[in-house]
Scaffold this motif. Sequence first.
Motif, PDB file in Angstrom:
ATOM      1  N   ALA A  88       0.833  -1.202   0.000  1.00 52.33           N
ATOM      2  CA  ALA A  88       0.000   0.000   0.000  1.00 52.33           C
ATOM      3  C   ALA A  88       0.870   1.255   0.000  1.00 52.33           C
ATOM      4  O   ALA A  88       0.591   2.232  -0.716  1.00 52.33           O
ATOM      5  CB  ALA A  88      -0.929  -0.006   1.213  1.00 52.33           C
ATOM      6  N   THR A  89       1.932   1.227   0.796  1.00 56.18           N
ATOM      7  CA  THR A  89       2.862   2.358   0.840  1.00 56.18           C
ATOM      8  C   THR A  89       3.517   2.577  -0.511  1.00 56.18           C
ATOM      9  O   THR A  89       3.637   3.717  -0.987  1.00 56.18           O
ATOM     10  CB  THR A  89       3.939   2.115   1.908  1.00 56.18           C
ATOM     11  OG1 THR A  89       3.325   2.021   3.194  1.00 56.18           O
ATOM     12  CG2 THR A  89       4.965   3.241   1.922  1.00 56.18           C
ATOM     13  N   ALA A  90       3.955   1.481  -1.145  1.00 60.45           N
ATOM     14  CA  ALA A  90       4.615   1.571  -2.445  1.00 60.45           C
ATOM     15  C   ALA A  90       3.671   2.129  -3.506  1.00 60.45           C
ATOM     16  O   ALA A  90       4.063   2.969  -4.329  1.00 60.45           O
ATOM     17  CB  ALA A  90       5.123   0.194  -2.864  1.00 60.45           C
ATOM     18  N   ALA A  91       2.423   1.662  -3.513  1.00 65.00           N
ATOM     19  CA  ALA A  91       1.452   2.132  -4.504  1.00 65.00           C
ATOM     20  C   ALA A  91       1.132   3.613  -4.304  1.00 65.00           C
ATOM     21  O   ALA A  91       1.053   4.379  -5.275  1.00 65.00           O
ATOM     22  CB  ALA A  91       0.183   1.297  -4.420  1.00 65.00           C
ATOM     23  N   SER A  92       0.962   4.010  -3.053  1.00 67.20           N
ATOM     24  CA  SER A  92       0.688   5.420  -2.760  1.00 67.20           C
ATOM     25  C   SER A  92       1.851   6.304  -3.198  1.00 67.20           C
ATOM     26  O   SER A  92       1.656   7.371  -3.795  1.00 67.20           O
ATOM     27  CB  SER A  92       0.427   5.609  -1.265  1.00 67.20           C
ATOM     28  OG  SER A  92      -0.750   4.947  -0.865  1.00 67.20           O
ATOM     29  N   ALA A  93       3.056   5.832  -2.914  1.00 72.28           N
ATOM     30  CA  ALA A  93       4.245   6.597  -3.310  1.00 72.28           C
ATOM     31  C   ALA A  93       4.374   6.676  -4.824  1.00 72.28           C
ATOM     32  O   ALA A  93       4.763   7.709  -5.378  1.00 72.28           O
ATOM     33  CB  ALA A  93       5.491   5.964  -2.705  1.00 72.28           C
ATOM     34  N   ALA A  94       4.044   5.570  -5.512  1.00 73.47           N
ATOM     35  CA  ALA A  94       4.122   5.552  -6.974  1.00 73.47           C
ATOM     36  C   ALA A  94       3.155   6.561  -7.578  1.00 73.47           C
ATOM     37  O   ALA A  94       3.469   7.220  -8.579  1.00 73.47           O
ATOM     38  CB  ALA A  94       3.821   4.153  -7.494  1.00 73.47           C
ATOM     39  N   ALA A 134       7.759  -3.122 -10.836  1.00 73.50           N
ATOM     40  CA  ALA A 134       7.723  -1.853 -11.571  1.00 73.50           C
ATOM     41  C   ALA A 134       7.000  -0.785 -10.756  1.00 73.50           C
ATOM     42  O   ALA A 134       7.402   0.388 -10.743  1.00 73.50           O
ATOM     43  CB  ALA A 134       7.036  -2.054 -12.915  1.00 73.50           C
ATOM     44  N   ILE A 135       5.943  -1.197 -10.066  1.00 69.42           N
ATOM     45  CA  ILE A 135       5.213  -0.256  -9.198  1.00 69.42           C
ATOM     46  C   ILE A 135       6.080   0.144  -8.010  1.00 69.42           C
ATOM     47  O   ILE A 135       6.135   1.326  -7.636  1.00 69.42           O
ATOM     48  CB  ILE A 135       3.877  -0.861  -8.743  1.00 69.42           C
ATOM     49  CG1 ILE A 135       2.924  -1.012  -9.935  1.00 69.42           C
ATOM     50  CG2 ILE A 135       3.232  -0.005  -7.644  1.00 69.42           C
ATOM     51  CD1 ILE A 135       1.650  -1.768  -9.624  1.00 69.42           C
ATOM     52  N   TRP A 136       6.768  -0.849  -7.417  1.00 67.98           N
ATOM     53  CA  TRP A 136       7.662  -0.518  -6.304  1.00 67.98           C
ATOM     54  C   TRP A 136       8.677   0.538  -6.743  1.00 67.98           C
ATOM     55  O   TRP A 136       8.906   1.522  -6.038  1.00 67.98           O
ATOM     56  CB  TRP A 136       8.435  -1.743  -5.821  1.00 67.98           C
ATOM     57  CG  TRP A 136       7.627  -2.902  -5.371  1.00 67.98           C
ATOM     58  CD1 TRP A 136       6.277  -2.946  -5.114  1.00 67.98           C
ATOM     59  CD2 TRP A 136       8.116  -4.228  -5.133  1.00 67.98           C
ATOM     60  NE1 TRP A 136       5.904  -4.207  -4.724  1.00 67.98           N
ATOM     61  CE2 TRP A 136       7.001  -5.017  -4.732  1.00 67.98           C
ATOM     62  CE3 TRP A 136       9.368  -4.834  -5.224  1.00 67.98           C
ATOM     63  CZ2 TRP A 136       7.126  -6.368  -4.417  1.00 67.98           C
ATOM     64  CZ3 TRP A 136       9.501  -6.183  -4.908  1.00 67.98           C
ATOM     65  CH2 TRP A 136       8.388  -6.939  -4.508  1.00 67.98           C
ATOM     66  N   LEU A 148      10.347  -5.241   0.548  1.00 70.75           N
ATOM     67  CA  LEU A 148       9.415  -6.065  -0.210  1.00 70.75           C
ATOM     68  C   LEU A 148      10.140  -7.221  -0.906  1.00 70.75           C
ATOM     69  O   LEU A 148       9.606  -8.328  -0.986  1.00 70.75           O
ATOM     70  CB  LEU A 148       8.665  -5.210  -1.233  1.00 70.75           C
ATOM     71  CG  LEU A 148       7.525  -4.367  -0.666  1.00 70.75           C
ATOM     72  CD1 LEU A 148       7.076  -3.306  -1.665  1.00 70.75           C
ATOM     73  CD2 LEU A 148       6.348  -5.255  -0.274  1.00 70.75           C
ATOM     74  N   SER A 149      11.337  -6.965  -1.382  1.00 65.07           N
ATOM     75  CA  SER A 149      12.125  -8.030  -2.017  1.00 65.07           C
ATOM     76  C   SER A 149      12.468  -9.114  -1.009  1.00 65.07           C
ATOM     77  O   SER A 149      12.399 -10.315  -1.318  1.00 65.07           O
ATOM     78  CB  SER A 149      13.411  -7.448  -2.620  1.00 65.07           C
ATOM     79  OG  SER A 149      13.117  -6.517  -3.638  1.00 65.07           O
ATOM     80  N   ARG A 150      12.804  -8.717   0.201  1.00 62.83           N
ATOM     81  CA  ARG A 150      13.123  -9.696   1.248  1.00 62.83           C
ATOM     82  C   ARG A 150      11.886 -10.507   1.632  1.00 62.83           C
ATOM     83  O   ARG A 150      11.968 -11.723   1.845  1.00 62.83           O
ATOM     84  CB  ARG A 150      13.688  -8.977   2.476  1.00 62.83           C
ATOM     85  CG  ARG A 150      15.088  -8.415   2.274  1.00 62.83           C
ATOM     86  CD  ARG A 150      15.552  -7.614   3.474  1.00 62.83           C
ATOM     87  NE  ARG A 150      16.876  -7.078   3.274  1.00 62.83           N
ATOM     88  CZ  ARG A 150      18.007  -7.722   3.588  1.00 62.83           C
ATOM     89  NH1 ARG A 150      17.939  -8.935   4.111  1.00 62.83           N
ATOM     90  NH2 ARG A 150      19.176  -7.173   3.377  1.00 62.83           N
ATOM     91  N   ALA A 191      -4.940   4.449  -4.704  1.00 67.81           N
ATOM     92  CA  ALA A 191      -3.912   3.475  -5.082  1.00 67.81           C
ATOM     93  C   ALA A 191      -3.522   2.616  -3.882  1.00 67.81           C
ATOM     94  O   ALA A 191      -3.391   1.392  -3.983  1.00 67.81           O
ATOM     95  CB  ALA A 191      -2.686   4.191  -5.641  1.00 67.81           C
ATOM     96  N   GLY A 192      -3.357   3.254  -2.736  1.00 70.09           N
ATOM     97  CA  GLY A 192      -3.019   2.514  -1.526  1.00 70.09           C
ATOM     98  C   GLY A 192      -4.115   1.556  -1.122  1.00 70.09           C
ATOM     99  O   GLY A 192      -3.849   0.413  -0.721  1.00 70.09           O
ATOM    100  N   GLU A 193      -5.368   2.001  -1.232  1.00 71.69           N
ATOM    101  CA  GLU A 193      -6.495   1.145  -0.871  1.00 71.69           C
ATOM    102  C   GLU A 193      -6.595  -0.056  -1.801  1.00 71.69           C
ATOM    103  O   GLU A 193      -6.851  -1.187  -1.351  1.00 71.69           O
ATOM    104  CB  GLU A 193      -7.789   1.962  -0.940  1.00 71.69           C
ATOM    105  CG  GLU A 193      -7.908   3.020   0.149  1.00 71.69           C
ATOM    106  CD  GLU A 193      -9.092   3.944  -0.069  1.00 71.69           C
ATOM    107  OE1 GLU A 193      -9.668   3.901  -1.189  1.00 71.69           O
ATOM    108  OE2 GLU A 193      -9.433   4.706   0.857  1.00 71.69           O
ATOM    109  N   LEU A 194      -6.396   0.165  -3.090  1.00 74.85           N
ATOM    110  CA  LEU A 194      -6.466  -0.929  -4.061  1.00 74.85           C
ATOM    111  C   LEU A 194      -5.347  -1.941  -3.833  1.00 74.85           C
ATOM    112  O   LEU A 194      -5.572  -3.159  -3.916  1.00 74.85           O
ATOM    113  CB  LEU A 194      -6.384  -0.368  -5.488  1.00 74.85           C
ATOM    114  CG  LEU A 194      -7.613   0.402  -5.971  1.00 74.85           C
ATOM    115  CD1 LEU A 194      -7.312   1.067  -7.319  1.00 74.85           C
ATOM    116  CD2 LEU A 194      -8.819  -0.521  -6.095  1.00 74.85           C
TER     117      LEU A 194
END
Length: 213
Positions: A88-94, A134-136, A148-150, A191-194
């Motif tokens: 959610a954090t990654a999507a919001s940041a993207a 790609a989103i990250w 996220l990779s870990r 984006a974060g919610e989705l």
Amino acid sequence: MQKEMAELSEVYERLRGEIVEGTFDAGANLVELALAERYGTSRTPIREALRRLEQDGLVERGDRGMRVRTRSPEEILEIYEVRIALEATAASAAAIRHTDLDLIRVRKAQSTMDAVSPEDPTTMMAANRAVHEAIWAAGHNGTVVDLLSRLNNHLTRYPATTLESAGRWQEALSEHHALIEAIESRDSTHAGELARAHMTKARDLRLQIYRDE
């Protein structure tokens, strides 16, 4: 030194691959001497590979040395608790920070995923991960990408993919397209919610797969 590093890399990749593929069962002891004989090497690269795999979350210390990390529904819940929040954090940041090039890369990854046959689990998993990565990357937060990779390394010990669950492939494609639209519109909240809803469904399916095994 270069030869030693190449040997270590080869041992690490082979051992990691066999753990992920299930050659070694969950909880199996990983004896340095036996592994050295198996891979035709000394114990030094085995020891270093095991150390790296412990950092990856694929092996753990047991009563008799290193062993393949065991699986449990509690661990699934722990992993997804963190992953849901980070996705959610990654999507919001993207949605806030993406560039035109980032969007091109996200769309290209999604187009590739759209064309994948739902009868090819390995390719399905790779294409799905490429979209997420790609989103990250579009969020431009290296710490989030690293974490996220870990977490994904932990999930490789659960070989079945949630994308093979009945109806999930088409559902996941639709969810991805909605998420990408929110990112493109710079709607960080949506984006974060989705992303959160998308990963929550993945968690629930992962638990169901574990129960059915």
